[in-house]
Design a protein around this motif. Structure first.
Motif, PDB file in Angstrom:
ATOM      1  N   GLU A 170       0.844  -1.200   0.000  1.00  0.00           N
ATOM      2  CA  GLU A 170       0.000   0.000   0.000  1.00  0.00           C
ATOM      3  C   GLU A 170       0.882   1.254   0.000  1.00  0.00           C
ATOM      4  O   GLU A 170       0.735   2.152  -0.836  1.00  0.00           O
ATOM      5  N   LEU A 219       1.518   4.039  -3.147  1.00  0.00           N
ATOM      6  CA  LEU A 219       1.220   5.467  -2.972  1.00  0.00           C
ATOM      7  C   LEU A 219       2.482   6.302  -3.188  1.00  0.00           C
ATOM      8  O   LEU A 219       2.442   7.376  -3.783  1.00  0.00           O
ATOM      9  N   LEU A 249      -7.413   1.172  -1.639  1.00  0.00           N
ATOM     10  CA  LEU A 249      -6.352   2.117  -2.003  1.00  0.00           C
ATOM     11  C   LEU A 249      -6.805   3.130  -3.069  1.00  0.00           C
ATOM     12  O   LEU A 249      -6.398   4.301  -3.047  1.00  0.00           O
ATOM     13  N   GLN A 288      -7.731   6.724  -2.518  1.00  0.00           N
ATOM     14  CA  GLN A 288      -6.635   7.573  -2.025  1.00  0.00           C
ATOM     15  C   GLN A 288      -5.712   8.046  -3.151  1.00  0.00           C
ATOM     16  O   GLN A 288      -4.721   8.726  -2.901  1.00  0.00           O
ATOM     17  N   THR A 289      -5.986   7.639  -4.365  1.00  0.00           N
ATOM     18  CA  THR A 289      -5.131   8.018  -5.482  1.00  0.00           C
ATOM     19  C   THR A 289      -5.860   8.988  -6.398  1.00  0.00           C
ATOM     20  O   THR A 289      -7.091   9.043  -6.403  1.00  0.00           O
ATOM     21  N   ASN A 339     -15.119   3.996  -9.071  1.00  0.00           N
ATOM     22  CA  ASN A 339     -14.317   5.162  -8.692  1.00  0.00           C
ATOM     23  C   ASN A 339     -14.123   6.158  -9.837  1.00  0.00           C
ATOM     24  O   ASN A 339     -13.312   7.087  -9.726  1.00  0.00           O
TER      25      ASN A 339
END
Ligand code: NIG
Ligand code: FE
Length: 411
Positions: A151, A155, A198, A201-202, A231
């Motif tokens: 993770e 990121l 995840l 969060q991108t 998303n």
């Protein structure tokens, strides 16, 4: 910004009509290739007739040149750390990629190098590659995560990709390749749960997944499609690279923007792909250097696919950054015309990155990303290994001049 008047080219390559999002390759013969000029002002293309005598116009002598849109590399793995030349020697000696990967090499080796390298080290390597890409005419490129393999690592890779975009001359986009290899100590299903958490969060505009015996399966591709849809991201996928998995129907059903590699495409999947609004991204350097079969490029083009060519620049399967070289390989391996190959590294590549409204073709109002080639376009595949790029304009500024071509640009 000084207006630019690029004058007297032997060839200016323009789309058959303005406003096309892409050019299906069965229409590539309609690309217009005519002598002429390109005029830019305020960073945009403003016309195709040399600027009338005017003070403050910067004139560039394009005699003997072809003027083409800045190249768009829609599939690279920048940023990454180090190289894997040792594996290339093994592959040349006959050891398959999958075997090297299972022995702890491949993506896992680059993931270790990425974890061990400092941020500045990673960025410096990527900046040098971006400069080399610029000198070969690439004014826009996509980069991916995928060597983070955790993770925090993924990121970090995406943050570095964003930082790279701030540092380079080119327009950049990034793709979250969150399912590249199953991270050590995890299982594929569990990792897909982590991917789902995840993604929000991108900020990457597209998600990517590697579908292969040594990576993820069809069920994971389907799930990545659902995650992308939930998303609002595009789905891209590395498919049919070393084996025929029948990934393409699954990717098409999931609404993929592109399917990339396709060296082992099943014959029954060719027509549906060519008819879909999904790009077929071919990576001939990865094929040549990686002992992959030859993708059915000719048949895809004849069937009217949205064909794209890219370098796949990465330390494993394709340590190549030159799109002119890729054009040379594609023309030979796929029996493509130069026009097909040019459409595949300009407008069609821009469409994959959702930048076709902004760049990818020479049209009034588009960003002035312009490349001067030192010879007619037919020389690009023919003089394999020669860099034909004489001069590069990005956003209306001259950003690269090959030293022997300096005479074209007055001081
Ligand atoms: O596009 N196939 C998966 N990903 C890359 C290779 C990555 C690597 O070997 O480091 C590719 O070929
Ligand atoms: Fe790739």
């Amino acid at each position: 910004m000084t207006p630019l008047s690029i004058e007297g080219a032997a060839q200016v390559v323009r789309p058959p009509e303005d406003g096309l999002p892409y050019l299906r390759l069965d229409r590539a013969a309609q690309l217009r290739v005519e002598p002429g000029d390109v005029v830019a002002d305020g960073g945009r293309i403003v016309g195709f007739e040399a600027a009338a005598a005017g003070v403050g116009v910067r004139r560039i002598d394009a005699s003997g040149c072809a003027i083409v849109p800045g190249f768009v590399d829609a599939h690279t793995h920048l940023p990454f750390a180090g190289w894997r030349a040792d594996e290339y020697a093994m592959k040349v000696a006959g050891r398959p990629y999958e075997e090297i990967a299972r022995a702890g090499g491949g993506i896992a080796a680059s993931a270790r190098a990425f974890a061990d390298a400092g941020d500045e080290e990673v960025l410096e390597q990527a900046e040098l590659l971006a400069a080399e890409m610029l000198a070969h005419g690439t004014t826009t490129f996509e980069g991916k995560s995928g060597y983070g393999l955790s993770e925090a690592g993924e990121l970090r890779a995406l943050a570095l990709a964003a930082e790279l975009g701030e540092r380079v001359v080119q327009t950049t986009t990034s793709t979250a390749l969150l399912a590249h290899a199953v991270p050590p100590g995890r299982d594929a299903d569990g990792w897909m749960d982590a991917v789902e958490a995840l993604v929000p969060q991108t900020v990457a505009t597209a998600l990517d997944i590697y579908v292969e015996s040594v990576a993820f399966g069809l069920e994971h591709l389907e799930r990545m499609g659902a995650i992308a849809a939930a998303n609002g991201r595009d789905l891209r996928a590395h498919v049919e690279q070393f084996s025929t998995m029948r990934s393409v129907p699954v990717a098409l059903a999931a609404g993929a923007r592109s399917v990339d590699h396709l060296a082992c495409l099943h014959p029954d999947d060719l027509a549906p792909l060519a008819a879909a609004e999904c790009a077929a991204v071919l990576l001939p350097a990865a094929e040549l250097l990686g002992d992959e079969r030859v993708a059915p490029g000719r048949a895809l083009a004849d069937a009217g696919a949205i064909g794209v060519l890219a370098t796949d620049a990465n330390p494993g399967t394709s340590p190549v950054v030159s799109l002119p070289l890729i054009v040379g390989l594609a023309v030979r391996r796929y029996r493509w015309t130069v026009r097909e190959a040019l459409a595949a590294i300009t407008l069609n590549a821009a469409w994959v990155l959702r930048l076709d409204g902004e760049l990818g073709s020479l049209e009034v109002g588009k960003r002035a990303d312009v490349v001067l080639l030192d010879a007619p376009i037919e020389h690009v595949p023919y003089r394999l290994g020669h860099n034909p790029v004489a001069l590069v304009v990005a956003g209306g500024e001259v950003v690269h001049v090959r030293p022997d071509q300096a005479w074209r640009v007055p001081a």
